[in-house]
Enzyme design. Structure first.
Site, PDB file in Angstrom:
ATOM      1  N   GLU A 123     -37.391  30.867   4.585  1.00 35.63           N
ATOM      2  CA  GLU A 123     -36.842  30.683   2.384  1.00 35.63           C
ATOM      3  C   GLU A 123     -36.524  29.497   2.993  1.00 35.63           C
ATOM      4  OE1 GLU A 123     -38.787  31.454   0.173  1.00 35.63           O
ATOM      5  OE2 GLU A 123     -39.224  33.323   0.372  1.00 35.63           O
TER       6      GLU A 123
ATOM      7  N   HIS B 207     -41.517  29.806   4.089  1.00 35.81           N
ATOM      8  CA  HIS B 207     -41.614  29.417   2.090  1.00 35.81           C
ATOM      9  C   HIS B 207     -40.756  28.879   1.764  1.00 35.81           C
ATOM     10  CE1 HIS B 207     -44.815  32.614   1.346  1.00 35.81           C
ATOM     11  NE2 HIS B 207     -44.946  32.814   2.936  1.00 35.81           N
TER      12      HIS B 207
ATOM     13  N   TYR C 100     -35.278  43.728  -3.306  1.00 34.98           N
ATOM     14  CA  TYR C 100     -36.596  43.856  -4.029  1.00 34.98           C
ATOM     15  C   TYR C 100     -37.555  43.869  -2.758  1.00 34.98           C
ATOM     16  CZ  TYR C 100     -40.084  41.628  -6.606  1.00 34.98           C
ATOM     17  OH  TYR C 100     -41.166  40.656  -7.399  1.00 34.98           O
TER      18      TYR C 100
ATOM     19  N   HIS D 239     -47.991  29.837  -0.172  1.00 38.96           N
ATOM     20  CA  HIS D 239     -47.883  30.096  -1.394  1.00 38.96           C
ATOM     21  C   HIS D 239     -48.186  28.615  -2.329  1.00 38.96           C
ATOM     22  CE1 HIS D 239     -45.679  34.040  -1.479  1.00 38.96           C
ATOM     23  NE2 HIS D 239     -47.285  33.969  -2.508  1.00 38.96           N
ATOM     24  N   ALA D 240     -49.004  28.049  -3.115  1.00 39.28           N
ATOM     25  CA  ALA D 240     -48.712  26.899  -3.333  1.00 39.28           C
ATOM     26  C   ALA D 240     -48.086  25.499  -3.603  1.00 39.28           C
ATOM     27  CB  ALA D 240     -50.211  26.920  -4.226  1.00 39.28           C
ATOM     28  N   ARG D 241     -47.663  26.355  -4.634  1.00 41.44           N
ATOM     29  CA  ARG D 241     -46.811  25.320  -4.999  1.00 41.44           C
ATOM     30  C   ARG D 241     -45.277  24.911  -3.864  1.00 41.44           C
ATOM     31  NH1 ARG D 241     -44.113  29.863  -9.371  1.00 41.44           N
ATOM     32  NH2 ARG D 241     -42.412  30.447  -7.765  1.00 41.44           N
TER      33      ARG D 241
ATOM     34  N   ARG E 160     -49.068  29.081  -7.457  1.00 42.96           N
ATOM     35  CA  ARG E 160     -48.779  30.281  -6.577  1.00 42.96           C
ATOM     36  C   ARG E 160     -49.955  30.724  -5.741  1.00 42.96           C
ATOM     37  NH1 ARG E 160     -44.168  33.298  -5.013  1.00 42.96           N
ATOM     38  NH2 ARG E 160     -45.124  35.838  -4.399  1.00 42.96           N
TER      39      ARG E 160
HETATM   40 ZN   LIG Z   1     -43.345  32.130  -1.104  1.00 43.07          ZN
END
Ligand SMILES: [Zn+2]
Ligand SMILES: *[C@@H]1O[C@H](CO)[C@@H](O)[C@H](O)[C@H]1NC(C)=O
Ligand SMILES: *[C@@H]1O[C@H](CO)[C@@H](O)[C@H](O)[C@H]1NC(C)=O
Length: 429
Positions: A384, A306, A362, A179-181, A233
């Site tokens: 995360e 992430h 989710y 995820h780029a950001r 993203r």
């Molecule tokens: Zn991510």
């Protein structure tokens, strides 16, 4: 003509982050599953963008576009969901972030001109320069593998081994930046390279394991976040759909070939969670898939990094069922989280560990961690990393904390590798 080009250039500089003018971000903290469900059920209606996932009693951070702010706030009040403003104007926060990166560059300029890839948010060329240098300086242990991204950039990862992967040692894989950001994610993986090769304080990790470290899985997206859109993203592919010309890119972490596009994904190329036209349509996720395949009989630990949330999540993320390995997944996850929590700072949240879907309420299909586990990697996790807590100014984790994140995350990799070795290191011997 020259003047016009110059004018456009100047405007572009001033327009930096202009896209995010008027966007706001909010802390939201559901206190039970009901509130969490209600929150996640509104994602599409209000086009919410969670940059830090909320969980029960864990505050998340959500971006809200100007046109939805009134209705979103009304919904939060109606449902009595705790919230507070995080940023009143995202553009302004991103400008502050840029200043902090500059300040960090100045503060660290005595070391390699401030081009240390694990001590600031660095452009791709600084990261690649470091990877190239490591491969060049340590040819006995480091092999650089190079393929190509959609836009033709090198996709670089390192294989680190005492004997060039020739023995049957267990393999540990860690990637970041799909995820780029999520700019905080490459530094700890690069720091792991540093700790395995340049500053070895845990020699057992190379005696007992072979390593594959892939710090920027999505270089096209990463460059795009530096040059154009900070919150990009996805990948940058334009060949998925007729709409992909105006809405490029696929969510790389929804593109793996496992229950692909069944839940927690979108068919709309303009969505941030677009699953792509088919499983492994993206060369970036396909490259990770190929690495898993090539090392299938030896890979015992898979970690995809992430941000944000301070969480260690494990399968099955697509349906919330615990896998046969749940006990090991959980206990090793706890050991890794403990290692982090022990070194962490008071203003960082404690890590939580659990099944991805049960923690976030989710479900997500086509994610790397589920795929690796399905292919047979006994321990597969999504990390995360920490960030974004009330009290920080700026939007992203201040670069002064990057080194801290590297040190504590490295401690968890060390523990994870050793525990994986005890549990599964001998499975092929
Ligand atoms: Zn991510
Ligand atoms: C090597 O790493 C250790 C701990 O990880 C640290 O204390 C030490 O300062 C490092 N040495 C160098 C030369 O960076
Ligand atoms: C969830 O997925 C896993 C892996 O495919 C499967 O073994 C399990 O039976 C599924 N659970 C349910 C309730 O369908």
């Amino acid at each position: 003509m020259k003047f016009l080009v110059l004018m456009l250039f100047v405007t572009a500089i001033h327009a930096k982050h202009e896209t995010y003018s008027g966007w706001k971000s909010f802390f939201v903290k559901p206190v039970n599953h009901d509130q969490l469900s209600k929150l996640t059920s509104k994602i599409e209606e209000f086009d919410l963008d969670f940059v830090s996932n909320a969980a029960v009693n864990r505050e998340g951070v959500v971006l809200v576009k100007p046109q939805y702010q009134v209705d979103f706030l009304k919904f939060l009040s109606d449902e009595n969901i705790f919230h507070q403003i995080h940023s009143d104007d995202l553009k302004k926060q991103f400008d502050i972030d840029d200043q902090k990166i500059e300040a960090r560059k100045l503060a660290t300029r005595s070391v390699n001109g401030g081009r240390i890839p694990y001590d600031n948010y660095q452009p791709l060329d600084v990261i690649y320069e470091y990877i190239d240098k490591i491969a060049e300086n340590y040819p006995e242990t480091v092999t650089l593998v190079n393929s190509k991204s959609f836009e033709g950039r090198p996709l670089k990862y390192l294989k680190i081994s005492k004997d060039k992967f020739a023995s049957n040692k267990p393999v540990i894989f860690i990637d970041a930046g799909i995820h780029a950001r999520e700019w905080i994610t490459p530094p700890p993986v690069i720091y792991a390279i540093h700790k395995l090769v340049e500053n070895v304080t845990e020699p057992d990790l190379l005696d007992n394991f072979d390593w594959i470290l892939f710090p920027v899985v999505n270089p096209d997206g990463y460059v795009h976040t530096f040059e154009r859109q900070r919150m990009w993203r996805k990948t940058r592919s334009t060949d998925q759909n007729v709409l992909s010309q105006i809405c490029p890119g696929v969510d790389g972490n929804r593109n793996f070939n496992f229950f692909w596009n069944t839940i927690g994904t979108s068919n709309n190329p303009c969505s941030d969670i677009y699953a792509g036209s088919r499983p492994f349509s993206e060369v970036e996720s396909r490259t990770v898939g190929e690495i898993i395949e090539e090392n299938l009989d030896r890979m015992i630990l898979f970690i995809t990094v992430h941000s944000y949330g301070s969480m260690i999540l494990y399968p099955w993320g697509h349906n919330g069922t615990l896998s046969q390995n749940a006990f090991s997944l959980h206990t090793v996850g706890i050991d890794m989280a403990d290692a982090i929590n022990k070194l962490s700072l008071p203003n960082f949240p404690n890590y939580v560990v659990g099944n991805g879907m049960l923690i976030l309420n989710y479900a997500v299909a086509g994610a790397a961690e589920d795929y690796a586990h399905y292919r047979g990697v006994p321990l597969a996790y999504t990390f995360e990393l920490p960030g974004l807590r009330s009290g920080f100014d700026g939007f992203h984790l201040d670069p002064i904390y990057i080194h801290q994140v590297c040190i504590e995350t490295w401690a968890s990799f060390v523990v994870g590798a050793r525990r994986a070795g005890e549990l599964y290191g001998r499975r092929n011997l």
